[in-house]
Write a protein that holds these residues in place. Structure first.
Motif, short mmCIF file in Angstrom:
data_model
loop_
_atom_site.label_atom_id
_atom_site.label_comp_id
_atom_site.label_asym_id
_atom_site.label_seq_id
_atom_site.Cartn_x
_atom_site.Cartn_y
_atom_site.Cartn_z
N PRO A 117 7.62 6.49 -11.18
CA PRO A 117 7.58 5.77 -9.91
C PRO A 117 6.66 4.55 -10.01
O PRO A 117 5.76 4.51 -10.85
CB PRO A 117 7.00 6.79 -8.92
N MET A 118 6.88 3.61 -9.12
CA MET A 118 6.01 2.43 -9.10
C MET A 118 4.80 2.73 -8.24
O MET A 118 4.89 3.36 -7.19
CB MET A 118 6.77 1.24 -8.54
N LEU A 119 3.65 2.28 -8.70
CA LEU A 119 2.40 2.46 -7.95
C LEU A 119 2.38 1.43 -6.83
O LEU A 119 1.93 0.31 -7.00
CB LEU A 119 1.21 2.26 -8.90
N PHE A 120 2.91 1.82 -5.71
CA PHE A 120 3.16 0.84 -4.66
C PHE A 120 3.05 1.54 -3.32
O PHE A 120 3.95 2.28 -2.93
CB PHE A 120 4.56 0.25 -4.87
N GLY A 121 1.92 1.39 -2.66
CA GLY A 121 1.73 2.03 -1.37
C GLY A 121 1.66 0.99 -0.29
O GLY A 121 1.15 -0.10 -0.49
N LEU A 122 2.20 1.30 0.87
CA LEU A 122 2.15 0.34 1.96
C LEU A 122 1.18 0.80 3.04
O LEU A 122 0.24 0.09 3.37
CB LEU A 122 3.54 0.17 2.56
N ALA A 123 1.39 1.97 3.62
CA ALA A 123 0.57 2.35 4.77
C ALA A 123 0.19 3.83 4.67
O ALA A 123 -0.08 4.32 3.58
CB ALA A 123 1.33 2.04 6.05
N CYS A 124 0.22 4.50 5.80
CA CYS A 124 -0.26 5.88 5.89
C CYS A 124 0.40 6.79 4.85
O CYS A 124 -0.26 7.63 4.25
CB CYS A 124 0.02 6.46 7.27
N CYS A 125 1.72 6.61 4.66
CA CYS A 125 2.44 7.48 3.72
C CYS A 125 1.89 7.34 2.32
O CYS A 125 1.99 8.28 1.52
CB CYS A 125 3.91 7.13 3.72
N LEU B 218 11.60 4.13 -10.22
CA LEU B 218 11.72 4.61 -8.86
C LEU B 218 10.74 3.86 -7.97
O LEU B 218 9.57 3.71 -8.32
CB LEU B 218 11.40 6.12 -8.82
N MET B 219 11.23 3.39 -6.84
CA MET B 219 10.34 2.77 -5.86
C MET B 219 10.24 3.72 -4.67
O MET B 219 11.26 4.03 -4.05
CB MET B 219 10.91 1.43 -5.44
N ILE B 220 9.03 4.21 -4.42
CA ILE B 220 8.83 5.03 -3.23
C ILE B 220 8.28 4.10 -2.16
O ILE B 220 7.14 3.65 -2.26
CB ILE B 220 7.86 6.19 -3.51
N VAL B 221 9.10 3.78 -1.19
CA VAL B 221 8.64 2.88 -0.13
C VAL B 221 7.82 3.73 0.84
O VAL B 221 8.35 4.39 1.72
CB VAL B 221 9.81 2.20 0.59
N PRO C 27 13.99 -2.73 -13.78
CA PRO C 27 15.17 -2.66 -14.64
C PRO C 27 16.11 -1.54 -14.20
O PRO C 27 15.66 -0.52 -13.68
CB PRO C 27 14.59 -2.37 -16.02
N ASP C 28 17.41 -1.74 -14.42
CA ASP C 28 18.37 -0.68 -14.14
C ASP C 28 18.20 0.43 -15.17
O ASP C 28 17.83 0.15 -16.30
CB ASP C 28 19.79 -1.23 -14.22
N PRO C 29 18.47 1.70 -14.89
CA PRO C 29 18.81 2.23 -13.58
C PRO C 29 17.58 2.37 -12.70
O PRO C 29 16.49 2.64 -13.19
CB PRO C 29 19.40 3.60 -13.92
N LYS C 30 17.76 2.18 -11.41
CA LYS C 30 16.62 2.25 -10.49
C LYS C 30 17.03 2.93 -9.20
O LYS C 30 18.19 2.89 -8.81
CB LYS C 30 16.09 0.85 -10.22
N TRP C 31 16.07 3.57 -8.60
CA TRP C 31 16.33 4.34 -7.38
C TRP C 31 15.26 4.04 -6.36
O TRP C 31 14.15 3.59 -6.71
CB TRP C 31 16.35 5.83 -7.69
N VAL C 32 15.56 4.30 -5.11
CA VAL C 32 14.62 4.04 -4.02
C VAL C 32 14.53 5.27 -3.13
O VAL C 32 15.55 5.84 -2.77
CB VAL C 32 15.05 2.82 -3.17
N ILE C 33 13.31 5.67 -2.83
CA ILE C 33 13.09 6.71 -1.83
C ILE C 33 12.43 6.06 -0.62
O ILE C 33 11.41 5.38 -0.77
CB ILE C 33 12.20 7.84 -2.37
N ALA C 34 13.02 6.22 0.55
CA ALA C 34 12.37 5.75 1.78
C ALA C 34 11.52 6.89 2.31
O ALA C 34 12.05 7.88 2.80
CB ALA C 34 13.40 5.33 2.80
N MET C 35 10.21 6.76 2.13
CA MET C 35 9.32 7.85 2.50
C MET C 35 8.80 7.62 3.92
O MET C 35 8.21 6.60 4.22
CB MET C 35 8.15 7.90 1.52
N GLY C 36 9.06 8.57 4.78
CA GLY C 36 8.53 8.49 6.13
C GLY C 36 9.49 7.84 7.10
O GLY C 36 10.47 7.21 6.72
N ASP C 37 9.18 8.03 8.38
CA ASP C 37 10.07 7.54 9.43
C ASP C 37 10.13 6.02 9.48
O ASP C 37 11.17 5.44 9.73
CB ASP C 37 9.61 8.08 10.79
N CYS C 38 8.99 5.37 9.27
CA CYS C 38 8.97 3.91 9.39
C CYS C 38 9.85 3.27 8.34
O CYS C 38 10.60 2.34 8.61
CB CYS C 38 7.55 3.38 9.24
N ALA C 39 9.78 3.79 7.11
CA ALA C 39 10.62 3.22 6.05
C ALA C 39 12.08 3.58 6.26
O ALA C 39 12.97 2.83 5.88
CB ALA C 39 10.14 3.71 4.69
#
Lengths: 169, 429, 160
Positions: free
Chosen positions: C31-39, C70-73, C93-105
């Motif tokens: 996964p990418m080390l990428f945090g936005l907010a509370c999640c 993997l991008m965990i939003v 790079p491909d292959p790549k996946w996205v998880i929308a974590m939490g209600d806001c995302a």
């Protein structure tokens, strides 16, 4: 306590303040726009209000004058708070910047400019701070609606898919 | 700046105006050039973009750094990447429904935010809070402070290169989150403190959970200090870095451990006690140099002071109700709803329409883990607030970053950001 | 695991290439080390002492999008952040996946206002939505395991 403070400030500042109100033990000085820098300088230098805790804007729509700029001051040596309030008209929403008196007004005024569109004369760096540079409008004004999307909750997939702009690869 | 003005057309814009695609911005190139030194324009110094996706910016802070070699000439923070519009959303909700939004501003200290907002509502409406609720609030506030400081210590140490401290801190944090979960049902976003008291009384095993924290923590704090306090690598990275004088810290509106690290004795709990903080005996740790190391020492000592307050409050926790009996804001008890039609209607009205607050403005501040967290609340006589403004401590503590970091090395900026303990949800709101 | 046949006692395993590749992909997601907010704080908890995500083969957080799958939003996406987020996604790079974590995302959550993108699927295609505000670490782990299941059944052609 707050009564004596309001009496004291009224006599010290004279006609620079138009009105003093006390609500819930909090003193608010109403100041005309032209004399705000004079009042803030006096409060900082003479009355020892050395910290600008907060500065913000309240939209009193549909009243006119519409915008109220609130300066929340605190004095560490005297341990008292006071609020200064300036009312601004919608059609002439500009006020002298408080940055020369209190340094930390810089970002606070940028935030007010960003969200309310109040112009601060003499501000060193008046740009948007929270919203993107290409945002149009000032969202915390009352004419901007609170919500942006209707029927946020629906289990009808077809309806959601029809309205929602999904991303593609 | 009036609304009546027509928008400026592209053709009429001044020649040096900045354009993004076809949108005319109300800033000019000259204004942007002023931010950096003239040497940056000739290419003598380097402009480096740091963030918004960067592991050591504690979220989505963006910094534009002007570097002369490795020395920072100027640092321009760019915030707003987490701007949530909480203040606008709060205008469309009743007072009770704003509380969950306050959780999400400073998400490392949700209870402090709850208390700040509820305190403002109580002040505006004029509600007395029962003494048991006040004591429980104090216990939860101090646990929240420890929660906030644990995440600070873990991430700050991780940024500087001490990985194990992070894992230890997150382990201890789970104990506090267990207490949150026991009282409110949620691990992080508690919304437990309500206008007039608390949502419900604490569960029966609450004292055991708190006692476990009280027993385990002193040893764990020693463990962290053993790892860091006299560690030469840690001291090399923190002593004398990021200095700010007491006068500057006050002028910039810094509060909390950042201000106290510079030696200014200002703590809202002592200066203007709320929620019966004046019943407890504790001291406010002060630094002297105002550098990263002093801020670290202040926060570490605050752990011990928090434990001291919790111990006193647990010992003297009085019995009684946890919600005010003022039916204007408090819901009727559950058993009453079962047989009284009026109570049912009242409960329904309170939850759909909400209670009305008088017209006027109040300011209420609490000492959160990061500093003075204030709420400026403007009521207009309706059940919804006219304006809610959060005086976010991180916003004010971040502002002098450009001044603190001037002349520091590039690696130091990571230590400085860690030491002023920002949460971007709090900065951007 | 996709083992279909074992030949004699020579230890040779035959399977389809698709299953072998998907097995490898699904058990080493970075996964990418990428945090936005509370999640993001709950995402940190998921990785830290009590919940320990490395049990599932995805402890290696990468700070660079170029090295992650993997991008965990994790958190709300503001309109100022949206172009940045899309830029990060495009750099992966491909292959790549996205998880929308939490209600806001996932859908904007409680913040139905001018500043927040109403669901990150307006910007990037999302594979798994994780509900909760913020989701508990167990919920996030469940979401990641759902993604592993999904990867195991993906046709190889998709990422050509």
């Amino acid at each position: 306590m707050s009564q004596s403070l309001s009496e004291l400030l009224k006599s010290a500042l004279g006609d620079a303040i138009s009105q003093v109100t006390v609500f819930r033990d909090e003193v608010t000085l109403h100041v005309p726009r032209e004399r705000i820098i004079e009042v803030l300088t006096h409060l900082r230098d003479v009355q020892q209000f050395n910290m600008l805790t907060d500065e913000t804007c309240v939209d009193y729509y549909p009243r006119e004058p519409r915008f109220g700029i609130l300066y929340q001051l605190y004095s560490i040596p005297r341990n008292i708070r006071v609020r200064v309030k300036v009312m601004l008209s919608e059609y002439d929403a500009s006020i002298p910047s408080a940055v020369p008196v209190y340094r930390n007004a810089n970002w606070l005024e940028r935030e007010i400019y960003d969200l309310f569109g109040i112009h601060f004369e003499g501000h060193p760096d008046l740009r948007r701070i929270l919203l993107p540079m290409d945002y149009q409008g000032h969202p915390l004004r009352k004419e901007v609606p609170v919500t942006v999307e209707e029927n946020a909750f629906s289990f009808n997939r077809a309806r959601i898919d029809a309205t929602k702009p999904y991303a593609t690869e | 700046m009036a609304i009546a003005e027509p928008p400026i057309r592209i053709e009429d814009a001044p020649l040096n105006a900045v354009r993004v695609d076809d949108v005319q911005l109300d800033i000019t190139l000259e204004q942007l050039k002023k931010l950096v030194s003239p040497r940056a324009l000739t290419g003598e110094t380097m402009l480096l973009n740091m963030g918004p996706q960067h592991p050591s910016t504690h979220g989505v802070l963006r910094l534009l750094l002007e570097l002369d070699g490795e020395t920072i000439v100027s640092c321009i923070p760019d915030i707003g990447y987490l701007h949530t519009g909480i203040e606008k959303t709060a205008e469309g909700k009743t007072y009770l429904k704003v509380i969950p939004l306050t959780d999400r501003t400073d998400y490392l200290a949700p209870m402090s935010n709850n208390l700040a907002f509820c305190g403002a509502v109580e002040k505006l409406v004029g509600i007395e809070v029962p003494i048991r609720a006040q004591y429980l609030r104090v216990i939860l506030m101090e646990l929240t402070r420890m929660n906030s400081h644990l995440v600070w210590l873990g991430t700050h140490a991780l940024d500087i290169g001490a990985m194990s401290v992070f894992l230890y801190c997150m382990r201890e944090r789970e104990m506090i989150l267990d207490i949150y979960e026991a009282v409110s049902g949620a691990r992080m976003m508690s919304s437990y403190i309500r206008p007039g008291g608390l949502w419900r009384d604490v569960p029966a095993h609450f004292p055991q959970l708190v006692q476990r924290v009280l027993d385990v923590f002193p040893g764990r704090i020693l463990e962290y200090e053993k790892l860091l306090k006299e560690n030469p690598l840690w001291k090399e990275r923190t002593v004398g870095i990021g200095k700010i004088s007491a006068e500057d810290a006050i002028a910039w509106g810094m509060t909390g451990p950042c201000l106290r690290g510079s030696g200014v004795n200002y703590d809202v709990r002592k200066a203007q006690p709320y929620s019966s903080y004046d019943h407890f005996d504790f001291s406010v740790p002060l630094g002297s140099n105002g550098d990263v190391y002093d801020r670290y020492k202040c926060r570490m000592e605050e752990f011990n002071q928090s434990l001291k307050i919790i111990r006193q409050a647990m010992k003297r926790l009085p019995p009684g109700p946890v919600m005010t009996d003022d039916r204007k804001v408090a819901p009727p008890p559950k058993h009453e709803i079962a047989y009284s039609m009026e109570s049912l209607i009242h409960h329904f009205k309170l939850w759909t329409e909400g209670f009305r607050a008088p017209e006027g403005e109040v300011y209420f501040a609490v000492e959160s883990g990061k500093g003075e967290y204030g709420v400026l609340l403007s009521g207009d006589g309706s059940p919804k607030p006219r304006r809610v403004h959060f005086r976010a401590p991180s916003f004010h503590n971040l502002q002098p970053l450009s001044e603190i970091s001037k002349g520091a090395l590039l690696a130091d900026i990571v230590a400085i950001i860690g030491s002023i303990d920002i949460v971007l949800g709090d900065v951007d709101r | 695991m996709g083992l279909e046949q074992k030949l004699g006692d020579m230890g040779i395993v035959t399977t389809s290439l698709e299953k072998a590749v998907n097995w490898a992909r699904s058990n080493a997601i970075w996964p990418m080390l990428f945090g936005l907010a509370c999640c993001a704080i709950e995402m940190m908890s998921t990785q830290a002492s009590r919940y320990d995500l490395s049990r599932f083969g995805m402890e290696l957080m990468r700070a660079s999008p170029r090295q992650s799958d993997l991008m965990i939003v994790a958190g709300r996406v503001s309109r100022k952040m949206a172009p940045v987020l899309r830029n990060l996604y495009d750099q992966m790079p491909d292959p790549k996946w996205v998880i929308a974590m939490g209600d806001c995302a996932s859908c904007g959550g409680v913040f139905n206002n001018y500043a927040i993108v109403q669901g990150v699927d307006e910007i990037v295609p999302v594979d798994v939505y994780v509900a909760g505000c913020p989701p508990r670490p167990e919920t996030l782990i469940d979401g990641i395991m759902k993604l592993q299941e999904k990867i195991k059944h993906e046709p190889l052609k998709k990422w050509q």
